[in-house]
Design an enzyme around this catalytic site. Sequence first.
Site, PDB file in Angstrom:
ATOM      1  N   HIS A   1      13.739 -29.341  -4.838  1.00  0.00           N
ATOM      2  CA  HIS A   1      13.618 -28.088  -4.749  1.00  0.00           C
ATOM      3  C   HIS A   1      14.546 -26.996  -5.298  1.00  0.00           C
ATOM      4  CE1 HIS A   1      18.436 -26.801  -4.819  1.00  0.00           C
ATOM      5  NE2 HIS A   1      18.494 -28.567  -4.625  1.00  0.00           N
TER       6      HIS A   1
ATOM      7  N   CYS B   1      20.834 -33.918  -6.061  1.00  0.00           N
ATOM      8  CA  CYS B   1      19.149 -33.266  -5.783  1.00  0.00           C
ATOM      9  C   CYS B   1      18.940 -32.694  -7.114  1.00  0.00           C
ATOM     10  CB  CYS B   1      19.015 -32.644  -4.931  1.00  0.00           C
ATOM     11  SG  CYS B   1      19.568 -33.106  -3.091  1.00  0.00           S
TER      12      CYS B   1
END
Length: 538
Positions: A430, A449
Amino acid sequence: MTAVLVRPSFVGTVIFKVLTFVGVWVILAQSALSSDLAFRQAAAEELASTPALAEFYRERDYAPLWTSSADTERRAALFRALAMAPEHGLPAERYDAEGLKAAFLSLASERQRGRLEARVTKSFITYAEDMQSGVLDPRRVDSGIVREVPKRDRLATMRALAASDPSAYFGALPPQMPQYEQLRRAKMDLERLIERGGWGETVHAKTLRPGDTGTEVIALRDRLIRMGYLARSASAVFDGEMQKAVQRFQIDHGLHTDGIAGAGTLAEINVGAERRLHSVVVAMERLRWMNGISLGRRHIWVNLPDFSAKIIDDGKVTFETATVVGMNEHDRRSPEFSDLMEHMVINPTWNVPRSITVKEYLPMLQRNPRAVGHLKIVDRRGRVVSRDGTDFRQFTARNFPFSMSQPPSERNALGLVKFMFPNRWNIYLHDTPTKSLFQKEVRAFSHGCVRLGSPFDFAYTLLARQTDDPKGEFHRHLRTGRETTVLLKQPVPVHLVYFTAWPDARGAIEFRRDVYGRDQRIFEALISAGVVLDALRG
């Protein structure tokens, strides 16, 4: 009385000879049958605990694979392969090649031959599995390695061996990625280097920069020469050539390329050849874990300790960006696995994981109900919870009944786009509003992440396969400000990997820091499993 000599008739003589011949044949047949039965029984007893191997021999009526005169070529190919096991960083003693050779020389019965047939098959299957799928079970070494390791069917392996040219078969057992062979050669080069004394004395300075002189500059010069970054020189000055050599070293080791030998650069320069050998051996094991996985003609390669994400098309890097990965804490390290990227979400909502909600935000709310005001708090019906009307001190991590989220915006923790490959660990790539972290050399700061330094360009590259105007298509959705899912018409394999040693485009090995300590744990496990590196023996 006179004795009478009775001569046998011709017919009687023939009958006698026929009966004698048949008797001898029967005796020989019974002996052969007895020997064959002894071989079968012994082999069956030895293989009883390994059903697939036992099935293989039953379906071929116990015809030998290794111990008959017709098996010479296959037997020789096996022993050649076992002799080369140490070159691959495999535990050679596990396969007992010397014990098998001694058993061949001392064969004295068919029963012994049957048992030896089974022993050789067991050694072969152990070697084949180690070579194809790795020596270790990665999950038992580190809980963050959640990769599914492809395992071959044993019966299929045995059938393939029996039907193949032996030399070709054994040559095809190791991973066929070119990087594996490059790592194997690097292993042998490092072993020869270690035998010659490695890279020499370490450098004890704190920082060395252009214009410096003295004994530590000489130590740096000599080490760079032995590493192959600097031509032979008698200079005791940190000159322009030495600065270029330091920069080349920095490029190869993922460091800031300022040409100054600061603390971080000197720490990497002082890593010995022995430690680099550890990294190479572990990298080979990691590739064996991935052997059999189709990377994909187009795939995404996220090397965690390299802090990079690459899009690779037909073996060539077509896009690359810096990354931020999970911080080095127990529940925040980024895991290793492979999956399939299916879509991207533009203007994403951040649904805060419960672990973050109760561990980080609940204590803040208990101190100040208006804390983290950029996040919405909602109940199970999706209704927004009044902060002023709620006493958060009554809740614990176990019974906190609300969820938290952040609506789409430029301040959203996920930035303006996220790339999804749905998985049980809730890991994805992301954007991020915190751009300053990409300037750091070691970028382990996330909750697990992977944050991308150039997420828009990453999106354009992915969309270029399905639209003539990827940039326009992306921004058309972005301008709406609404959360929008864009499917990838051709899902892309994504591989989260952890290689501290990896060949560059020229085949030279680049090294990275072991940021999570995983490689050290793997190396120790390999040694415990019986891997022996002669170059590291005292």
